[in-house]
Enzyme design. Structure first.
Site, PDB file in Angstrom:
ATOM      1  N   SER A 294      62.994  41.786 -50.171  1.00  0.00           N
ATOM      2  CA  SER A 294      64.549  42.040 -50.139  1.00  0.00           C
ATOM      3  C   SER A 294      65.297  40.414 -50.173  1.00  0.00           C
ATOM      4  O   SER A 294      64.712  39.919 -50.345  1.00  0.00           O
ATOM      5  CB  SER A 294      65.143  42.608 -48.504  1.00  0.00           C
ATOM      6  OG  SER A 294      64.347  41.849 -47.791  1.00  0.00           O
ATOM      7  N   CYS A 295      66.576  40.912 -50.278  1.00  0.00           N
ATOM      8  CA  CYS A 295      67.131  39.827 -50.595  1.00  0.00           C
ATOM      9  C   CYS A 295      67.058  38.143 -49.694  1.00  0.00           C
ATOM     10  O   CYS A 295      66.918  38.461 -48.428  1.00  0.00           O
ATOM     11  CB  CYS A 295      68.890  39.816 -50.403  1.00  0.00           C
ATOM     12  SG  CYS A 295      70.016  38.637 -50.735  1.00  0.00           S
TER      13      CYS A 295
END
Length: 81
Positions: free
Chosen positions: A17-18
């Site tokens: 994820s980011c």
């Protein structure tokens, strides 16, 4: 998909994820030669906007295409310089 370019390398960032998809994309693109294309395969829906923004603000790369395929997001980034 209108894949009118040759993929040089595929980067699998599924499950990340980011900001990891962008961080790993930057690292992978640094290893490519000018004109080569990196396919980034992600499962983070935020990668669509994150990679688009990164490419727009980064000299030497061009985001060629983004494809949403169910829960998988594919990004095609060319090293231009």
């Amino acid at each position: 998909m209108s894949e009118a370019f040759d993929i040089t390398e595929t980067l699998d960032v599924k499950g990340a994820s980011c900001p990891m998809p962008v961080v790993k994309t930057k690292s992978a693109i640094d290893d490519l030669a000018e004109g080569e294309v990196l396919e980034v395969v992600a499962t983070d829906s935020g990668s669509m906007s994150d990679l688009k923004g990164w490419a727009a603000g980064t000299d030497g790369v061009e985001l060629l295409e983004q494809v949403e395929d169910g829960d998988v997001y594919k990004h095609y980034v060319e090293k231009t310089a």
